[in-house]
Design a protein around this motif. Structure first.
Motif, PDB file in Angstrom:
ATOM      1  N   MET A   1      20.213  -7.408 -10.054  1.00 21.11           N
ATOM      2  CA  MET A   1      20.074  -6.315 -11.024  1.00 21.11           C
ATOM      3  C   MET A   1      21.424  -5.991 -11.632  1.00 21.11           C
ATOM      4  O   MET A   1      22.430  -6.013 -10.947  1.00 21.11           O
ATOM      5  N   ASN A   2      21.422  -5.627 -12.910  1.00 23.12           N
ATOM      6  CA  ASN A   2      22.689  -5.241 -13.530  1.00 23.12           C
ATOM      7  C   ASN A   2      22.999  -3.788 -13.207  1.00 23.12           C
ATOM      8  O   ASN A   2      22.180  -3.058 -12.653  1.00 23.12           O
ATOM      9  N   LYS A   3      24.224  -3.354 -13.567  1.00 22.28           N
ATOM     10  CA  LYS A   3      24.649  -1.982 -13.258  1.00 22.28           C
ATOM     11  C   LYS A   3      23.722  -0.946 -13.870  1.00 22.28           C
ATOM     12  O   LYS A   3      23.381   0.037 -13.237  1.00 22.28           O
ATOM     13  N   ALA A  27       9.984  -5.969 -10.454  1.00 16.47           N
ATOM     14  CA  ALA A  27       9.409  -6.978 -11.363  1.00 16.47           C
ATOM     15  C   ALA A  27       9.616  -6.565 -12.820  1.00 16.47           C
ATOM     16  O   ALA A  27       9.972  -7.390 -13.663  1.00 16.47           O
ATOM     17  N   VAL A  28       9.399  -5.285 -13.127  1.00 13.76           N
ATOM     18  CA  VAL A  28       9.615  -4.778 -14.490  1.00 13.76           C
ATOM     19  C   VAL A  28      11.072  -5.013 -14.901  1.00 13.76           C
ATOM     20  O   VAL A  28      11.349  -5.505 -16.000  1.00 13.76           O
ATOM     21  N   ILE A  29      11.988  -4.690 -14.022  1.00 18.24           N
ATOM     22  CA  ILE A  29      13.423  -4.845 -14.312  1.00 18.24           C
ATOM     23  C   ILE A  29      13.772  -6.314 -14.544  1.00 18.24           C
ATOM     24  O   ILE A  29      14.433  -6.663 -15.516  1.00 18.24           O
ATOM     25  N   LEU A  30      13.288  -7.184 -13.654  1.00 14.83           N
ATOM     26  CA  LEU A  30      13.594  -8.608 -13.781  1.00 14.83           C
ATOM     27  C   LEU A  30      12.967  -9.210 -15.039  1.00 14.83           C
ATOM     28  O   LEU A  30      13.589 -10.050 -15.697  1.00 14.83           O
ATOM     29  N   LEU A  31      11.769  -8.760 -15.379  1.00 14.02           N
ATOM     30  CA  LEU A  31      11.138  -9.234 -16.618  1.00 14.02           C
ATOM     31  C   LEU A  31      11.946  -8.780 -17.827  1.00 14.02           C
ATOM     32  O   LEU A  31      12.140  -9.532 -18.780  1.00 14.02           O
ATOM     33  N   PHE A  32      12.440  -7.544 -17.804  1.00 14.94           N
ATOM     34  CA  PHE A  32      13.238  -7.027 -18.908  1.00 14.94           C
ATOM     35  C   PHE A  32      14.538  -7.815 -19.055  1.00 14.94           C
ATOM     36  O   PHE A  32      14.945  -8.158 -20.163  1.00 14.94           O
ATOM     37  N   GLU A  33      15.174  -8.110 -17.924  1.00 21.18           N
ATOM     38  CA  GLU A  33      16.451  -8.825 -17.970  1.00 21.18           C
ATOM     39  C   GLU A  33      16.284 -10.253 -18.471  1.00 21.18           C
ATOM     40  O   GLU A  33      17.231 -10.840 -18.983  1.00 21.18           O
ATOM     41  N   ASP A  34      15.088 -10.808 -18.331  1.00 21.88           N
ATOM     42  CA  ASP A  34      14.727 -12.100 -18.917  1.00 21.88           C
ATOM     43  C   ASP A  34      15.679 -13.239 -18.532  1.00 21.88           C
ATOM     44  O   ASP A  34      16.042 -14.067 -19.356  1.00 21.88           O
ATOM     45  N   GLU A  35      16.087 -13.245 -17.248  1.00 24.50           N
ATOM     46  CA  GLU A  35      16.981 -14.303 -16.769  1.00 24.50           C
ATOM     47  C   GLU A  35      16.270 -15.261 -15.818  1.00 24.50           C
ATOM     48  O   GLU A  35      16.797 -16.333 -15.520  1.00 24.50           O
ATOM     49  N   LEU A  36      15.104 -14.878 -15.312  1.00 26.14           N
ATOM     50  CA  LEU A  36      14.368 -15.691 -14.343  1.00 26.14           C
ATOM     51  C   LEU A  36      13.003 -16.071 -14.899  1.00 26.14           C
ATOM     52  O   LEU A  36      12.453 -15.378 -15.752  1.00 26.14           O
ATOM     53  N   THR A  37      12.466 -17.161 -14.382  1.00 25.18           N
ATOM     54  CA  THR A  37      11.099 -17.528 -14.739  1.00 25.18           C
ATOM     55  C   THR A  37      10.142 -16.596 -14.011  1.00 25.18           C
ATOM     56  O   THR A  37      10.531 -15.913 -13.043  1.00 25.18           O
ATOM     57  N   ASP A  38       8.890 -16.568 -14.446  1.00 19.55           N
ATOM     58  CA  ASP A  38       7.892 -15.747 -13.761  1.00 19.55           C
ATOM     59  C   ASP A  38       7.748 -16.183 -12.301  1.00 19.55           C
ATOM     60  O   ASP A  38       7.558 -15.354 -11.407  1.00 19.55           O
ATOM     61  N   GLU A  39       7.832 -17.462 -12.061  1.00 18.53           N
ATOM     62  CA  GLU A  39       7.745 -17.998 -10.686  1.00 18.53           C
ATOM     63  C   GLU A  39       8.882 -17.430  -9.828  1.00 18.53           C
ATOM     64  O   GLU A  39       8.661 -16.985  -8.702  1.00 18.53           O
ATOM     65  N   GLU A  40      10.092 -17.400 -10.386  1.00 18.90           N
ATOM     66  CA  GLU A  40      11.254 -16.876  -9.651  1.00 18.90           C
ATOM     67  C   GLU A  40      11.140 -15.365  -9.439  1.00 18.90           C
ATOM     68  O   GLU A  40      11.520 -14.848  -8.382  1.00 18.90           O
ATOM     69  N   ILE A  41      10.615 -14.676 -10.432  1.00 18.51           N
ATOM     70  CA  ILE A  41      10.429 -13.220 -10.289  1.00 18.51           C
ATOM     71  C   ILE A  41       9.426 -12.928  -9.190  1.00 18.51           C
ATOM     72  O   ILE A  41       9.661 -12.065  -8.331  1.00 18.51           O
ATOM     73  N   ALA A  42       8.315 -13.648  -9.180  1.00 13.98           N
ATOM     74  CA  ALA A  42       7.292 -13.452  -8.147  1.00 13.98           C
ATOM     75  C   ALA A  42       7.888 -13.680  -6.762  1.00 13.98           C
ATOM     76  O   ALA A  42       7.655 -12.887  -5.837  1.00 13.98           O
ATOM     77  N   GLU A  66       7.339  -0.683 -21.071  1.00  9.13           N
ATOM     78  CA  GLU A  66       7.754   0.014 -22.294  1.00  9.13           C
ATOM     79  C   GLU A  66       8.710   1.160 -21.971  1.00  9.13           C
ATOM     80  O   GLU A  66       9.719   1.347 -22.636  1.00  9.13           O
ATOM     81  N   GLN A  67       8.364   1.941 -20.932  1.00  7.22           N
ATOM     82  CA  GLN A  67       9.214   3.066 -20.566  1.00  7.22           C
ATOM     83  C   GLN A  67      10.589   2.575 -20.118  1.00  7.22           C
ATOM     84  O   GLN A  67      11.610   3.124 -20.521  1.00  7.22           O
ATOM     85  N   TYR A  68      10.613   1.531 -19.312  1.00  2.24           N
ATOM     86  CA  TYR A  68      11.888   1.012 -18.820  1.00  2.24           C
ATOM     87  C   TYR A  68      12.747   0.519 -19.983  1.00  2.24           C
ATOM     88  O   TYR A  68      13.939   0.806 -20.049  1.00  2.24           O
ATOM     89  N   LYS A  69      12.123  -0.191 -20.916  1.00  2.00           N
ATOM     90  CA  LYS A  69      12.857  -0.701 -22.081  1.00  2.00           C
ATOM     91  C   LYS A  69      13.488   0.463 -22.844  1.00  2.00           C
ATOM     92  O   LYS A  69      14.661   0.419 -23.213  1.00  2.00           O
TER      93      LYS A  69
END
Length: 163
Positions: A1-3, A27-42, A66-69
């Motif tokens: 996770m970033n700062k 999962a929401v955070i990792l999806l937002f950061e868009d650095e991992l594949t869905d497989e890696e996030i899971a 949406e709220q996190y973004k």
């Protein structure tokens, strides 16, 4: 996770993101950061890929994304954007200054998205005209509009048929 993500996890706000359990939040955070594949996030949240897919189709999870973004964008960019807008109030172009002022007023809640100074003036004129008409009608009903100098309009043309 970033700062920024770590700070957002601790602010304790209300809404769909904060109603999710920790795994879904991550999962929401990792999806937002868009650095991992869905497989890696899971794998990162210790769930199957199919579970992540189910989460991604869930309305509450989507609302949480949406709220996190919005939280991240607001935290990271809102003050910088506002500073830039304030600088643009001194631009050479009158149009740039006007658009900047309108944007700042909208951000502050003093003007809606479908509102412009011209539209607001037109709405005031319309309200005043409607008030004048209502006063005239009230006066008409009470007899205050009666005068000796009245005009009667008569339609004396009638129906004319082509010959």
């Amino acid at each position: 996770m970033n700062k920024g993500s770590k700070k957002l996890d601790k602010i304790g706000q209300l809404g769909p993101f904060f109603e999710l359990d920790k795994r879904r939040q991550k999962a929401v955070i990792l999806l937002f950061e868009d650095e991992l594949t869905d497989e890696e996030i899971a794998k990162n949240v210790q769930r199957r890929r199919s579970t992540l897919d189910n989460w991604k189709n869930d309305d509450k999870f989507k609302a949480a994304q949406e709220q996190y973004k919005k939280l991240v964008v607001k935290k990271d960019f809102e003050s910088k954007a506002l500073r830039e807008l304030v600088n643009l109030l001194n631009a050479k172009s009158e149009m740039v200054r006007l658009q900047t002022a309108i944007t700042i007023l909208k951000m502050s809640g003093m003007m809606s998205d479908n509102s412009t100074p011209e539209l607001d003036k037109a709405k005031v004129r319309k309200a005043n005209a409607e008030a004048d008409i209502a006063r005239w009608r009230a006066d008409e009903l009470t007899g205050k509009n009666k005068s000796d100098d009245s005009t009667v309009l008569v339609d004396d043309i009638g129906d004319v048929e082509d010959e």
